[in-house]
Design a protein around this motif. Structure first.
Motif, PDB file in Angstrom:
ATOM      1  N   ASP A  19       3.562  -1.115  -3.267  1.00 52.24           N
ATOM      2  CA  ASP A  19       3.360  -2.376  -3.995  1.00 52.24           C
ATOM      3  C   ASP A  19       2.887  -3.418  -2.991  1.00 52.24           C
ATOM      4  O   ASP A  19       3.648  -4.288  -2.566  1.00 52.24           O
ATOM      5  N   ARG A  20       1.620  -3.329  -2.610  1.00 55.92           N
ATOM      6  CA  ARG A  20       1.111  -4.159  -1.521  1.00 55.92           C
ATOM      7  C   ARG A  20       0.953  -5.606  -1.963  1.00 55.92           C
ATOM      8  O   ARG A  20       0.456  -5.896  -3.061  1.00 55.92           O
ATOM      9  N   ALA A  21       1.388  -6.526  -1.099  1.00 56.54           N
ATOM     10  CA  ALA A  21       1.178  -7.943  -1.354  1.00 56.54           C
ATOM     11  C   ALA A  21      -0.310  -8.255  -1.288  1.00 56.54           C
ATOM     12  O   ALA A  21      -1.101  -7.528  -0.658  1.00 56.54           O
ATOM     13  N   ALA A  22      -0.701  -9.359  -1.920  1.00 58.10           N
ATOM     14  CA  ALA A  22      -2.119  -9.701  -1.991  1.00 58.10           C
ATOM     15  C   ALA A  22      -2.731  -9.895  -0.609  1.00 58.10           C
ATOM     16  O   ALA A  22      -3.913  -9.603  -0.390  1.00 58.10           O
ATOM     17  N   ASN A  23      -1.938 -10.389   0.336  1.00 59.33           N
ATOM     18  CA  ASN A  23      -2.454 -10.659   1.685  1.00 59.33           C
ATOM     19  C   ASN A  23      -2.216  -9.518   2.661  1.00 59.33           C
ATOM     20  O   ASN A  23      -2.434  -9.662   3.859  1.00 59.33           O
ATOM     21  N   ALA A  24      -1.752  -8.361   2.164  1.00 62.97           N
ATOM     22  CA  ALA A  24      -1.425  -7.236   3.052  1.00 62.97           C
ATOM     23  C   ALA A  24      -2.596  -6.268   3.141  1.00 62.97           C
ATOM     24  O   ALA A  24      -3.317  -6.054   2.158  1.00 62.97           O
ATOM     25  N   PRO A  25      -2.809  -5.658   4.298  1.00 66.43           N
ATOM     26  CA  PRO A  25      -3.862  -4.645   4.410  1.00 66.43           C
ATOM     27  C   PRO A  25      -3.462  -3.403   3.633  1.00 66.43           C
ATOM     28  O   PRO A  25      -2.282  -3.157   3.383  1.00 66.43           O
ATOM     29  N   PRO A  26      -4.422  -2.600   3.237  1.00 64.93           N
ATOM     30  CA  PRO A  26      -4.085  -1.373   2.499  1.00 64.93           C
ATOM     31  C   PRO A  26      -3.350  -0.385   3.397  1.00 64.93           C
ATOM     32  O   PRO A  26      -3.417  -0.461   4.630  1.00 64.93           O
ATOM     33  N   LEU A  27      -2.636   0.536   2.771  1.00 59.88           N
ATOM     34  CA  LEU A  27      -1.967   1.583   3.534  1.00 59.88           C
ATOM     35  C   LEU A  27      -3.002   2.400   4.299  1.00 59.88           C
ATOM     36  O   LEU A  27      -4.076   2.716   3.778  1.00 59.88           O
ATOM     37  N   ARG A  28      -2.681   2.733   5.530  1.00 59.67           N
ATOM     38  CA  ARG A  28      -3.633   3.446   6.377  1.00 59.67           C
ATOM     39  C   ARG A  28      -3.739   4.923   6.020  1.00 59.67           C
ATOM     40  O   ARG A  28      -4.725   5.573   6.317  1.00 59.67           O
ATOM     41  N   GLU A  29      -2.696   5.452   5.387  1.00 60.50           N
ATOM     42  CA  GLU A  29      -2.695   6.866   5.034  1.00 60.50           C
ATOM     43  C   GLU A  29      -2.285   7.030   3.580  1.00 60.50           C
ATOM     44  O   GLU A  29      -1.706   6.113   2.976  1.00 60.50           O
ATOM     45  N   ALA A  30      -2.595   8.169   3.030  1.00 62.10           N
ATOM     46  CA  ALA A  30      -2.155   8.465   1.669  1.00 62.10           C
ATOM     47  C   ALA A  30      -0.629   8.466   1.623  1.00 62.10           C
ATOM     48  O   ALA A  30       0.035   8.951   2.543  1.00 62.10           O
ATOM     49  N   TRP A  31      -0.078   7.922   0.535  1.00 62.89           N
ATOM     50  CA  TRP A  31       1.378   7.800   0.426  1.00 62.89           C
ATOM     51  C   TRP A  31       1.981   9.181   0.206  1.00 62.89           C
ATOM     52  O   TRP A  31       1.563   9.942  -0.668  1.00 62.89           O
ATOM     53  N   ASP A  32       2.967   9.504   1.002  1.00 58.80           N
ATOM     54  CA  ASP A  32       3.667  10.782   0.912  1.00 58.80           C
ATOM     55  C   ASP A  32       5.147  10.504   1.113  1.00 58.80           C
ATOM     56  O   ASP A  32       5.539   9.937   2.126  1.00 58.80           O
ATOM     57  N   ARG A  33       6.005  10.916   0.164  1.00 58.93           N
ATOM     58  CA  ARG A  33       7.412  10.532   0.221  1.00 58.93           C
ATOM     59  C   ARG A  33       8.111  11.053   1.471  1.00 58.93           C
ATOM     60  O   ARG A  33       8.903  10.348   2.098  1.00 58.93           O
ATOM     61  N   ALA A  34       7.812  12.263   1.878  1.00 60.43           N
ATOM     62  CA  ALA A  34       8.458  12.821   3.075  1.00 60.43           C
ATOM     63  C   ALA A  34       8.063  12.018   4.309  1.00 60.43           C
ATOM     64  O   ALA A  34       8.909  11.728   5.173  1.00 60.43           O
ATOM     65  N   GLN A  35       6.788  11.647   4.399  1.00 59.89           N
ATOM     66  CA  GLN A  35       6.346  10.850   5.541  1.00 59.89           C
ATOM     67  C   GLN A  35       6.977   9.465   5.520  1.00 59.89           C
ATOM     68  O   GLN A  35       7.359   8.930   6.562  1.00 59.89           O
TER      69      GLN A  35
END
Length: 353
Positions: free
Chosen positions: A326-342
């Motif tokens: 749930d990225r904030a409007a001013n936050a950069p995107p996640l650098r990697e695909a979301w993975d629960r174990a990671q």
């Protein structure tokens, strides 16, 4: 940037015994720009610095900013009062003035021996301080006037210097306490009440700040029904909770398991800079809620030292600003695909690093 020395270490509240892990900066020693920038004073770790015990022992003022509070006691030891913006308080009610005890060695080294937490309202604390920074107390915008005032204070009788420092410490804390909202209202979320240490069972009244509400998000973790303030056991937050059945994150909290506990909800905050007096280590707040179709009720609070990834097995959401989907409007995107174990591994890492 980075030229002044930093310090870190552990200290105990003299009133209740809680443990604190401190980090800060001291400007007592002039910066060294030729290979010794940003010296790191850690307990028992000598630093390559030889200011000279004789020079410190005879100085009335130091580096154009520090003034001597007590008369020399031991020429090989200097106890420095940390700047007031790094003072803090304990939930037991103690209000600290932080003192660094440094050993000036015979060789080219200076060592942080310990960090002392003195009660700022105790007049005896001034008797533990060799030097205090005069900037907060004496600076009025003119350098020449500041230097003259510093020299004048350093020349006062010992009793007058001690009284001056006592007055400064109490006035500083009085101002800080007066600025706190009396009704506990705040756009931020504080959780207050009896926390149980999961390591030893000790129960204590404590207060923790969590990012359950934040200006970066239009709504809090709980939705529009909660806009900030103080949460206590028994507090009920009314509103729909159907979103808990979806595999989504909420604000700065990332989901560690799906589905969540039936009829409940468990959250964990980030590791703090303090821990129980039992010595288990730096702890994180754990919140347990009871839920029904109409909302959530805070049921219990605890402190947990996360030592293995298994310590997160019963947690539904963790405060992890860098891992939330749930990225904030001013936050950069996640650098990697979301993975629960990671994400679980990343969250665990923030508790041990």
């Amino acid at each position: 940037m980075g030229a002044f020395d930093i310090y870190s270490g552990e200290a105990s509240c003299p009133r209740c015994g809680d443990r604190f892990w401190l980090d800060g900066q001291t400007k007592f020693f002039g910066p060294e720009f030729y290979g010794l920038c940003n010296r790191w004073f850690r307990s028992g770790d000598p630093q390559p610095l030889e200011p000279g015990s004789e020079a410190i022992g005879t100085a009335r003022a130091w580096e154009g900013s520090w003034w001597r509070v007590r008369e020399p006691v031991d020429p090989t030891v200097v106890q420095l009062l940390v700047d007031e913006d790094e003072w803090f308080g304990c939930d037991c009610g103690a209000r600290f003035a932080v003192i660094l005890r440094l050993r000036v060695g015979e060789g080219p080294s200076t060592t942080l021996e310990s960090i002392l937490l003195g009660d700022a309202y105790d007049r005896e604390v001034a008797g533990e301080v060799d030097f205090a920074n005069g900037e907060s107390m004496l600076w009025a915008g003119d350098h020449a006037a500041f230097v003259a005032a510093l020299q004048a204070v350093a020349a006062e009788p010992p009793e007058a210097r001690a009284a001056r420092l006592c007055a400064f410490m109490t006035e500083s804390w009085d101002r800080r306490c007066a600025s706190e909202p009396e009704d506990g209202s705040s756009p931020w979320t504080h959780v207050a009440g009896e926390f149980q240490c999961e390591a030893c069972g000790d129960r204590r009244e404590r207060s923790e700040m969590l990012l359950l509400s934040h200006p970066d998000y239009a709504q809090s973790f709980f939705g529009s029904a909660w806009t900030g303030g103080t949460l206590r056991p028994g507090c009920r937050i009314a509103g729909e909770v159907a979103w808990l059945e979806e595999d989504v994150d909420r604000g700065y909290y990332t989901r560690l398991r799906h589905p969540v506990t039936r009829g409940g909800l468990t959250l964990i905050g980030r590791r703090g800079d303090r821990g129980c007096r039992c010595g288990a280590g730096r702890a994180a707040p754990v919140l347990r809620f009871v839920r029904d179709a109409g909302g959530l009720t805070l049921a219990a609070l605890s402190l947990r030292v996360v030592a293995s990834e298994a310590d997160l097995d019963d947690v539904d959401f963790a405060e992890a600003p860098h891992s939330t989907r749930d990225r904030a409007a001013n936050a950069p995107p996640l650098r990697e695909a979301w993975d629960r174990a990671q994400v679980r591994r990343a969250v665990f890492k923030q508790f041990i690093c």
